[in-house]
Scaffold this motif. Structure first.
Motif, PDB file in Angstrom:
ATOM      1  N   ASP A   1       0.919  -5.173  -0.441  1.00 61.25           N
ATOM      2  CA  ASP A   1       1.604  -3.969   0.050  1.00 61.25           C
ATOM      3  C   ASP A   1       1.492  -3.900   1.567  1.00 61.25           C
ATOM      4  O   ASP A   1       0.504  -3.413   2.102  1.00 61.25           O
ATOM      5  CB  ASP A   1       0.999  -2.723  -0.596  1.00 61.25           C
ATOM      6  CG  ASP A   1       1.601  -1.436  -0.046  1.00 61.25           C
ATOM      7  OD1 ASP A   1       2.751  -1.476   0.434  1.00 61.25           O
ATOM      8  OD2 ASP A   1       0.924  -0.388  -0.101  1.00 61.25           O
TER       9      ASP A   1
ATOM     10  N   LEU B   1       4.006  -2.433   3.415  1.00 57.93           N
ATOM     11  CA  LEU B   1       4.817  -1.315   3.915  1.00 57.93           C
ATOM     12  C   LEU B   1       3.986  -0.086   4.259  1.00 57.93           C
ATOM     13  O   LEU B   1       4.253   0.573   5.263  1.00 57.93           O
ATOM     14  CB  LEU B   1       5.889  -0.954   2.886  1.00 57.93           C
ATOM     15  CG  LEU B   1       6.933  -2.034   2.602  1.00 57.93           C
ATOM     16  CD1 LEU B   1       8.004  -1.503   1.649  1.00 57.93           C
ATOM     17  CD2 LEU B   1       7.576  -2.537   3.892  1.00 57.93           C
TER      18      LEU B   1
ATOM     19  N   ARG C   1      11.035  -6.522   7.787  1.00 54.25           N
ATOM     20  CA  ARG C   1      11.895  -7.201   6.815  1.00 54.25           C
ATOM     21  C   ARG C   1      11.257  -8.509   6.347  1.00 54.25           C
ATOM     22  O   ARG C   1      11.385  -8.885   5.184  1.00 54.25           O
ATOM     23  CB  ARG C   1      13.279  -7.451   7.423  1.00 54.25           C
ATOM     24  CG  ARG C   1      14.356  -7.767   6.382  1.00 54.25           C
ATOM     25  CD  ARG C   1      15.734  -7.693   7.012  1.00 54.25           C
ATOM     26  NE  ARG C   1      16.054  -6.344   7.425  1.00 54.25           N
ATOM     27  CZ  ARG C   1      16.637  -5.435   6.642  1.00 54.25           C
ATOM     28  NH1 ARG C   1      16.946  -5.735   5.392  1.00 54.25           N
ATOM     29  NH2 ARG C   1      16.908  -4.235   7.108  1.00 54.25           N
TER      30      ARG C   1
ATOM     31  N   LEU D   1       8.579  -7.647   3.850  1.00 56.11           N
ATOM     32  CA  LEU D   1       9.173  -7.339   2.560  1.00 56.11           C
ATOM     33  C   LEU D   1       9.632  -8.607   1.855  1.00 56.11           C
ATOM     34  O   LEU D   1       9.500  -8.735   0.629  1.00 56.11           O
ATOM     35  CB  LEU D   1      10.349  -6.379   2.748  1.00 56.11           C
ATOM     36  CG  LEU D   1      10.968  -5.775   1.485  1.00 56.11           C
ATOM     37  CD1 LEU D   1       9.930  -4.996   0.691  1.00 56.11           C
ATOM     38  CD2 LEU D   1      12.143  -4.873   1.852  1.00 56.11           C
TER      39      LEU D   1
ATOM     40  N   ARG E   1       8.420  -9.924  -1.755  1.00 57.63           N
ATOM     41  CA  ARG E   1       9.382 -10.310  -2.792  1.00 57.63           C
ATOM     42  C   ARG E   1       9.094 -11.707  -3.326  1.00 57.63           C
ATOM     43  O   ARG E   1       9.165 -11.962  -4.541  1.00 57.63           O
ATOM     44  CB  ARG E   1      10.795 -10.263  -2.207  1.00 57.63           C
ATOM     45  CG  ARG E   1      11.902 -10.673  -3.159  1.00 57.63           C
ATOM     46  CD  ARG E   1      13.107 -11.184  -2.389  1.00 57.63           C
ATOM     47  NE  ARG E   1      12.832 -12.479  -1.770  1.00 57.63           N
ATOM     48  CZ  ARG E   1      13.681 -13.079  -0.927  1.00 57.63           C
ATOM     49  NH1 ARG E   1      14.807 -12.485  -0.565  1.00 57.63           N
ATOM     50  NH2 ARG E   1      13.374 -14.265  -0.430  1.00 57.63           N
TER      51      ARG E   1
ATOM     52  N   GLU F   1      11.239   0.301  -2.490  1.00 58.08           N
ATOM     53  CA  GLU F   1      11.684  -0.766  -1.589  1.00 58.08           C
ATOM     54  C   GLU F   1      11.343  -2.143  -2.157  1.00 58.08           C
ATOM     55  O   GLU F   1      12.148  -3.073  -2.092  1.00 58.08           O
ATOM     56  CB  GLU F   1      11.044  -0.605  -0.205  1.00 58.08           C
ATOM     57  CG  GLU F   1      11.618   0.530   0.638  1.00 58.08           C
ATOM     58  CD  GLU F   1      13.024   0.239   1.159  1.00 58.08           C
ATOM     59  OE1 GLU F   1      13.550  -0.873   0.918  1.00 58.08           O
ATOM     60  OE2 GLU F   1      13.584   1.123   1.817  1.00 58.08           O
ATOM     61  N   TYR F   2      10.147  -2.275  -2.720  1.00 57.72           N
ATOM     62  CA  TYR F   2       9.775  -3.552  -3.328  1.00 57.72           C
ATOM     63  C   TYR F   2      10.683  -3.852  -4.525  1.00 57.72           C
ATOM     64  O   TYR F   2      11.129  -4.993  -4.715  1.00 57.72           O
ATOM     65  CB  TYR F   2       8.315  -3.528  -3.783  1.00 57.72           C
ATOM     66  CG  TYR F   2       7.320  -3.439  -2.648  1.00 57.72           C
ATOM     67  CD1 TYR F   2       7.335  -4.379  -1.618  1.00 57.72           C
ATOM     68  CD2 TYR F   2       6.366  -2.428  -2.592  1.00 57.72           C
ATOM     69  CE1 TYR F   2       6.422  -4.310  -0.571  1.00 57.72           C
ATOM     70  CE2 TYR F   2       5.460  -2.348  -1.554  1.00 57.72           C
ATOM     71  CZ  TYR F   2       5.496  -3.282  -0.548  1.00 57.72           C
ATOM     72  OH  TYR F   2       4.600  -3.212   0.496  1.00 57.72           O
TER      73      TYR F   2
ATOM     74  N   ALA G   1      14.160  -4.862  -3.206  1.00 60.32           N
ATOM     75  CA  ALA G   1      14.155  -6.221  -2.650  1.00 60.32           C
ATOM     76  C   ALA G   1      14.132  -7.256  -3.757  1.00 60.32           C
ATOM     77  O   ALA G   1      14.817  -8.282  -3.684  1.00 60.32           O
ATOM     78  CB  ALA G   1      12.949  -6.399  -1.722  1.00 60.32           C
TER      79      ALA G   1
ATOM     80  N   LEU H   1      12.558   1.167   4.838  1.00 63.39           N
ATOM     81  CA  LEU H   1      12.616  -0.067   5.617  1.00 63.39           C
ATOM     82  C   LEU H   1      13.240   0.175   6.981  1.00 63.39           C
ATOM     83  O   LEU H   1      12.752  -0.331   8.004  1.00 63.39           O
ATOM     84  CB  LEU H   1      13.395  -1.142   4.852  1.00 63.39           C
ATOM     85  CG  LEU H   1      13.491  -2.508   5.543  1.00 63.39           C
ATOM     86  CD1 LEU H   1      12.103  -3.098   5.767  1.00 63.39           C
ATOM     87  CD2 LEU H   1      14.348  -3.461   4.728  1.00 63.39           C
TER      88      LEU H   1
END
Length: 380
Positions: free
Chosen positions: A111, A113, A127, A130, A134, A177-178, A181, A273
């Motif tokens: 994590d 973020l 980005r 992330l 991913r 967000e995860y 993505a 993001l």
């Protein structure tokens, strides 16, 4: 783990715990490891071994995991920004022990973020962070069936002043967000959600904690349903209550409504993001104009007691670089940079580079240079 520890000292502690019957272990890493710096880096001074284990290469991971029955225990790697290389090192050593990926159990933090939300700085751009998260999710779905691949650490937010509504909202926003993505890369959103953990701080009372988890669940379900239809609710977990933070709505319905309003505000700003890419994360906590990002990740205050561990780690690094085949390392780092410029999963190139005895700092530096603004730089 507290105090200054080496991989060998941590291994002794873990073997003792397993001998006493423990089947779940957590490994914390020191600040340089978590931010992608070798122990010999100037930015690591005073922090090597501070409240975690220094891992500079596959040699250190071999020492850390030596003699542990990895096929019978679950290991949680408390790594976020550097989850990808540390997971790759863990799997490499496990396979040397004769434990195939399918038999490994555990979890990795993964994590980045929430850390960016709190400080505005990280080893990699938002980005790119992330993208690495991913890739870890995709790798876990494909090859680690018994592994939880992301834990959203919303429980860290109250220590920065977040009230319960903000804590719940940002935890949901980061988790979404995860999930987004992963789904954008063609992964099954339901499978990803099933491998995800959302963590918030306890509310101080059992009733308050239950209400907080209920608000978290409901807000997650509404957010996910709006984007993906249906998806399983991740594992929800409440840690110890935070002394810091601000008071929030006391009624469960009030907390849910307040958290929903915060989530809508983030959405109006373009999503989490976008907020992080504009370096507006700290602003959400009342910190305005935090200044330009530092050339190296900002670390905690140096701790002089770690100097002995740093000297030992630096000596190990000198020996590693003297004995490895440098051409193999250079080729592996070059291939990693090429993969980072594209959209291939980076766990494979990371495994190759780390198996060739590239250091954690070297692979992270190669990625930082590749993703830095302007023309990409080749490693070395």
């Amino acid at each position: 783990m507290t105090g200054c520890v080496s991989a060998a000292q941590a291994n002794v502690r873990m073997r003792r715990l397993v001998g006493a019957g423990a089947r779940e272990l957590t490994v914390s890493f020191d600040p340089p490891t978590r931010t992608g710096l070798d122990s010999s880096s100037p930015g690591a001074w005073g922090l090597v071994g501070h409240r975690g284990v220094p891992i500079d290469s596959i040699d250190d991971m071999r020492v850390l995991l030596g003699g542990l029955p990895l096929h019978r225990i679950a290991v949680s790697l408390a790594a976020d920004d550097c989850a990808a290389p540390l997971l790759a090192l863990y799997r490499l050593v496990a396979e040397e022990h004769g434990t195939p990926a399918g038999r490994l159990s555990g979890a990795v933090g993964n994590d980045a973020l929430t850390g960016l939300l709190l400080s505005g700085s990280a080893p990699f751009p938002p980005r790119a962070s992330l993208r690495l998260a991913r890739d870890v999710l995709a790798h876990g779905l494909a090859e680690l069936p018994r592994w939880r691949c992301v834990t959203v650490r919303g429980d860290r937010l109250p220590h920065a002043g977040a009230d319960p509504a903000h804590e719940v909202a940002y935890t949901v926003a980061a988790g979404a967000e995860y999930l987004l993505a992963a789904a954008s890369a063609g992964l099954d959103a339901a499978a990803v959600a099933a491998r995800t953990t959302l963590c918030v701080a306890g509310a101080g009372t059992e009733r308050g904690t239950r209400a907080k988890l209920r608000a978290l669940r409901r807000l997650w379900c509404r957010t996910v349903r709006a984007r993906f239809g249906t998806a399983p609710v991740p594992r929800l977990w409440a840690g110890p209550g935070a002394a810091a933070g601000l008071p929030g709505p006391s009624a469960p319905g009030g907390l849910e409504a307040a958290a929903s309003a915060v989530l809508h505000r983030v959405a109006r700003l373009g999503g989490l993001l976008t907020v992080l890419e504009q370096r507006r994360g700290p602003e959400l906590f009342g910190v305005h104009h935090p200044g330009p990002p530092a050339p190296l990740p900002r670390l905690a205050r140096p701790w002089a007691a770690s100097d002995t561990v740093r000297v030992r780690q630096s000596e190990r690094l000198d020996k590693l670089r003297a004995w490895r085949v440098q051409r193999e390392v250079d080729d592996a780092l070059r291939h990693l940079c090429e993969a980072a410029r594209g959209d291939d999963n980076l766990l494979g190139p990371l495994r190759t580079a780390l198996a060739s005895r590239a250091t954690l700092g070297e692979v992270c530096t190669a990625l930082r240079r590749t993703w830095a603004p302007g023309p990409p730089l080749s490693p070395g």
